[in-house]
Scaffold this motif. Structure first.
Motif, mmCIF file in Angstrom:
data_model
loop_
_atom_site.group_PDB
_atom_site.id
_atom_site.type_symbol
_atom_site.label_atom_id
_atom_site.label_comp_id
_atom_site.label_asym_id
_atom_site.label_seq_id
_atom_site.Cartn_x
_atom_site.Cartn_y
_atom_site.Cartn_z
ATOM 1 N N TRP A 86 2.331 -12.373 -29.588
ATOM 2 C CA TRP A 86 1.588 -11.605 -30.570
ATOM 3 C C TRP A 86 0.954 -12.547 -31.604
ATOM 4 O O TRP A 86 1.616 -13.435 -32.129
ATOM 5 C CB TRP A 86 2.494 -10.601 -31.273
ATOM 6 N N GLY A 87 -0.330 -12.340 -31.871
ATOM 7 C CA GLY A 87 -1.011 -13.137 -32.873
ATOM 8 C C GLY A 87 -1.756 -14.340 -32.335
ATOM 9 O O GLY A 87 -2.437 -15.032 -33.095
ATOM 10 N N GLY A 101 -5.943 -10.557 -25.051
ATOM 11 C CA GLY A 101 -6.571 -9.309 -25.440
ATOM 12 C C GLY A 101 -6.386 -8.999 -26.909
ATOM 13 O O GLY A 101 -6.241 -9.905 -27.740
ATOM 14 N N PHE A 102 -6.371 -7.706 -27.218
ATOM 15 C CA PHE A 102 -6.280 -7.230 -28.595
ATOM 16 C C PHE A 102 -5.014 -6.401 -28.783
ATOM 17 O O PHE A 102 -4.652 -5.599 -27.915
ATOM 18 C CB PHE A 102 -7.497 -6.362 -28.938
ATOM 19 N N VAL A 103 -4.368 -6.588 -29.920
ATOM 20 C CA VAL A 103 -3.209 -5.759 -30.249
ATOM 21 C C VAL A 103 -3.715 -4.387 -30.685
ATOM 22 O O VAL A 103 -4.587 -4.284 -31.558
ATOM 23 C CB VAL A 103 -2.367 -6.395 -31.370
ATOM 24 N N VAL A 104 -3.157 -3.338 -30.071
ATOM 25 C CA VAL A 104 -3.562 -1.965 -30.396
ATOM 26 C C VAL A 104 -2.318 -1.107 -30.588
ATOM 27 O O VAL A 104 -1.209 -1.470 -30.173
ATOM 28 C CB VAL A 104 -4.450 -1.361 -29.283
ATOM 29 N N GLY A 105 -2.507 0.051 -31.221
ATOM 30 C CA GLY A 105 -1.423 1.014 -31.422
ATOM 31 C C GLY A 105 -1.995 2.322 -31.902
ATOM 32 O O GLY A 105 -3.215 2.476 -32.075
ATOM 33 N N SER A 106 -1.150 3.285 -32.126
ATOM 34 C CA SER A 106 -1.612 4.575 -32.650
ATOM 35 C C SER A 106 -1.956 4.446 -34.129
ATOM 36 O O SER A 106 -1.534 3.496 -34.808
ATOM 37 C CB SER A 106 -0.530 5.637 -32.445
ATOM 38 N N CYS A 162 -3.685 -11.277 -28.885
ATOM 39 C CA CYS A 162 -2.406 -11.369 -28.156
ATOM 40 C C CYS A 162 -2.653 -12.010 -26.806
ATOM 41 O O CYS A 162 -3.792 -12.107 -26.341
ATOM 42 C CB CYS A 162 -1.772 -9.992 -27.978
ATOM 43 N N ALA A 163 -1.581 -12.442 -26.166
ATOM 44 C CA ALA A 163 -1.671 -13.031 -24.829
ATOM 45 C C ALA A 163 -0.424 -12.663 -24.042
ATOM 46 O O ALA A 163 0.685 -12.630 -24.586
ATOM 47 C CB ALA A 163 -1.822 -14.543 -24.908
ATOM 48 N N THR A 213 -3.632 -16.362 -35.299
ATOM 49 C CA THR A 213 -5.081 -16.448 -35.471
ATOM 50 C C THR A 213 -5.633 -15.030 -35.542
ATOM 51 O O THR A 213 -4.870 -14.054 -35.502
ATOM 52 C CB THR A 213 -5.728 -17.214 -34.310
ATOM 53 N N VAL A 214 -6.934 -14.906 -35.641
ATOM 54 C CA VAL A 214 -7.563 -13.577 -35.646
ATOM 55 C C VAL A 214 -8.223 -13.344 -34.297
ATOM 56 O O VAL A 214 -8.547 -14.294 -33.570
ATOM 57 C CB VAL A 214 -8.587 -13.438 -36.792
ATOM 58 N N ALA A 215 -8.417 -12.085 -33.952
ATOM 59 C CA ALA A 215 -8.986 -11.739 -32.661
ATOM 60 C C ALA A 215 -10.455 -12.142 -32.576
ATOM 61 O O ALA A 215 -11.155 -12.247 -33.585
ATOM 62 C CB ALA A 215 -8.831 -10.242 -32.413
ATOM 63 N N GLU A 216 -10.881 -12.368 -31.359
ATOM 64 C CA GLU A 216 -12.279 -12.710 -31.114
ATOM 65 C C GLU A 216 -13.191 -11.597 -31.626
ATOM 66 O O GLU A 216 -12.997 -10.421 -31.331
ATOM 67 C CB GLU A 216 -12.484 -12.914 -29.605
ATOM 68 N N GLY A 217 -14.196 -11.960 -32.402
ATOM 69 C CA GLY A 217 -15.120 -10.984 -32.956
ATOM 70 C C GLY A 217 -14.570 -10.228 -34.149
ATOM 71 O O GLY A 217 -15.155 -9.226 -34.586
#
Length: 258
Positions: A86-87, A101-106, A162-163, A213-217
């Motif tokens: 994560w991160g 990818g990107f961390v997602v949730g509700s 995330c990876a 780090t921060v996500a791409e874009g």
């Protein structure tokens, strides 16, 4: 005269017989010695052959053991364990990269949908026919909520990467430590993060990399959807010490090395 001659002849014959016996004795002993030496050489050759056979057998067993060990290592390499970093959008040295990818949730205000965070692939593939529905659960991109902290404040409101990674052994996330126990290898360490304590939608605790780090874009715009906050301990049933209600809870992701 005759008697004297006869006696002399008999004495001569006796001496000759004794001398012949003395001459033959070394020949007999030498033959016996050579026979024994030959017998020893034959026995030695036989023993050498037996030793060689045993050495060949041991070499074959060692080769099988090497093959078995190599096979075990290959199977271990093929099995391993999958975990999420994560991160970060890369995997630690020694682990295999699967995808990022990107961390997602509700949404933090929703009481429904999932309670866990996901590492959503940044390369989606859609089903044929574009199926859809009107009654659904919803997922949102996660943001760092770090404005009140004294670390990672520059990440506030940015989206989280995330990876998915595969280690060579079983993995475990250890909350409350930033190092691993003996016999375990550190994949990465960081801080526990989850949703805010009073938000409607509860989330799992995840270990966000200390070198996040921060996500791409990503951008620092405030979307306020799925959120990530640091975690502190509450002293009481949870004993202080060893815990401290003013410090952020650390974490470590570890893989087994034995």
């Amino acid at each position: 005269m005759f008697v004297a001659s006869t006696v002399c002849f008999l004495v001569f014959m006796y001496v000759t017989l004794v001398a012949c016996s003395a001459d033959r004795e070394p020949e007999c002993s030498r033959f016996h010695y050579e026979e024994q030496l030959l017998e020893k050489m034959v026995r030695m050759e036989f023993n050498v052959e037996r030793i060689q056979q045993r050495l060949d057998s041991v070499s074959e067993s060692c080769a099988k053991l090497d093959d078995s060990t190599r096979l075990t290592e290959e199977v271990k390499d093929q099995v391993g364990s999958v975990y999420t970093r994560w991160g970060r959008n890369t995997c630690p040295t020694g682990s295999s990269f699967i995808y990022d990818g990107f961390v997602v949730g509700s949404h933090y205000t929703h009481t429904g949908s999932g309670a866990n965070y996901l590492c959503l692939s940044k390369e989606p593939r859609w089903a044929n026919g574009s199926p859809t529905a009107s009654d659904v659960g919803l997922i949102y991109g996660a943001e760092y909520e770090t404005s009140s902290a004294n670390i990672l404040t520059h990440f506030h409101n940015n989206e989280v990467p995330c990876a998915a990674c595969r280690s060579r052994g079983p993995t475990i996330m250890i909350p409350g430590r930033n190092i691993c126990f003996e016999g375990w290898k550190l994949e990465y360490h960081g801080y526990l993060m989850t949703s805010y304590q009073s938000h409607a939608g509860s989330k799992e605790f995840i270990c966000v990399d200390s070198e996040a780090t921060v996500a791409e874009g990503s951008n620092p715009g405030n979307q306020d959807e799925a959120l990530l906050f640091f975690v502190k301990a509450v002293c009481g049933s949870l004993k202080c010490p060893p815990y401290d209600g003013n410090k952020l809870i650390t974490c470590a992701v570890c893989s087994q090395t034995k």
